[in-house]
Design an enzyme around this catalytic site. Structure first.
Site, mmCIF file in Angstrom:
data_model
loop_
_atom_site.group_PDB
_atom_site.id
_atom_site.type_symbol
_atom_site.label_atom_id
_atom_site.label_comp_id
_atom_site.label_asym_id
_atom_site.label_seq_id
_atom_site.Cartn_x
_atom_site.Cartn_y
_atom_site.Cartn_z
ATOM 1 N N HIS A 1 1.082 -1.572 0.366
ATOM 2 C CA HIS A 1 0.170 0.128 0.104
ATOM 3 C C HIS A 1 0.711 1.114 0.134
ATOM 4 O O HIS A 1 0.144 2.514 -1.038
ATOM 5 C CB HIS A 1 -0.739 0.022 1.124
ATOM 6 C CG HIS A 1 -2.105 -0.741 1.200
ATOM 7 N ND1 HIS A 1 -2.501 -1.392 2.246
ATOM 8 C CD2 HIS A 1 -2.527 -1.323 0.464
ATOM 9 C CE1 HIS A 1 -2.845 -2.839 2.015
ATOM 10 N NE2 HIS A 1 -3.329 -2.573 0.922
ATOM 11 N N LYS B 1 -17.876 -5.571 7.888
ATOM 12 C CA LYS B 1 -16.886 -6.333 8.164
ATOM 13 C C LYS B 1 -16.359 -5.782 8.704
ATOM 14 O O LYS B 1 -15.904 -4.522 9.078
ATOM 15 C CB LYS B 1 -15.723 -6.048 6.518
ATOM 16 C CG LYS B 1 -15.576 -6.533 5.363
ATOM 17 C CD LYS B 1 -14.708 -6.128 4.510
ATOM 18 C CE LYS B 1 -14.002 -6.631 4.079
ATOM 19 N NZ LYS B 1 -12.946 -6.712 3.316
ATOM 20 N N ARG C 1 -1.653 -6.322 -8.110
ATOM 21 C CA ARG C 1 -0.684 -7.015 -8.200
ATOM 22 C C ARG C 1 -0.454 -8.440 -9.310
ATOM 23 O O ARG C 1 0.000 -8.543 -9.781
ATOM 24 C CB ARG C 1 -1.136 -7.426 -6.468
ATOM 25 C CG ARG C 1 -0.572 -6.713 -5.626
ATOM 26 C CD ARG C 1 -1.716 -7.305 -4.551
ATOM 27 N NE ARG C 1 -2.901 -7.973 -4.472
ATOM 28 C CZ ARG C 1 -4.284 -8.055 -3.266
ATOM 29 N NH1 ARG C 1 -3.889 -7.623 -2.809
ATOM 30 N NH2 ARG C 1 -4.981 -7.984 -4.056
ATOM 31 N N SER D 1 -3.875 -7.447 2.860
ATOM 32 C CA SER D 1 -3.229 -6.692 4.248
ATOM 33 C C SER D 1 -3.756 -8.137 5.065
ATOM 34 O O SER D 1 -3.684 -9.273 5.842
ATOM 35 C CB SER D 1 -4.726 -6.244 4.569
ATOM 36 O OG SER D 1 -3.707 -4.872 4.626
#
Length: 169
Positions: free
Chosen positions: A27, A51, A100, A137
């Site tokens: 990040h 969440k 990614r 993460s």
């Protein structure tokens, strides 16, 4: 308003959105690169009520502030709702997202097209540094919870906070 804004000079603004639970070196790489391209980079910690994060939104924001303090042009904020609304409220014309892998592209392209269709905001994709191409993460939290060493994947202050938080559980 900053001096240049009051003089009519339009600052180049972008947003780097995410949950950042916690912020990783991946990040940080994207934010650092965006901070070199834009006058102001807003880091939007997006709130998802469904969440349950490991860190509270305020804790995430504070960690991000600490690890981006040297950049000088990063603003850290939270937002609950559509990212395009965050952009409209702040007159931000661009979203910067790290990719990614090819698998990220399918989802991110759909989001970029939706965001553009809703508000005209553009999305710029930045290829992730290969060192962080596997990093998320969620993966960091999982490995750390099982006692794995993730210190090389996080800024030191974030690693310290993660170890402390997992020790509380």
């Amino acid at each position: 308003m900053t001096g240049s804004e009051s003089e009519g000079i339009q600052l180049r603004r972008a947003v780097c959105p995410g949950s950042f639970d916690p912020i990783t070196n991946g990040h940080l790489d994207i934010i650092a690169r965006a901070s070199k391209l834009y006058d102001v980079v807003h880091v939007a910690v997006m709130v998802n009520q469904s969440k349950k994060g490991l860190f509270t939104v305020d804790e995430r924001m504070e960690l991000i502030r600490q690890v981006t303090a040297d950049y000088g042009n990063v603003k850290v904020e939270s937002h609950h709702g559509l990212l395009v609304d965050f952009c409209k409220e702040r007159e931000i014309p661009a979203i910067v997202k790290g990719l990614r892998a090819v698998s990220d592209f399918d989802y991110e392209l759909q989001m970029a097209q939706m965001n553009n269709g809703l508000s005209g905001v553009e999305t710029l994709f930045v290829p992730t540094n290969p060192t962080y191409s596997f990093l998320s993460s969620s993966l960091v939290k999982e490995v750390a919870a099982w006692g794995g060493d993730v210190s090389h994947l996080l800024p030191p202050v974030v690693h310290e906070a993660l170890v402390k938080r997992l020790g509380e559980k």
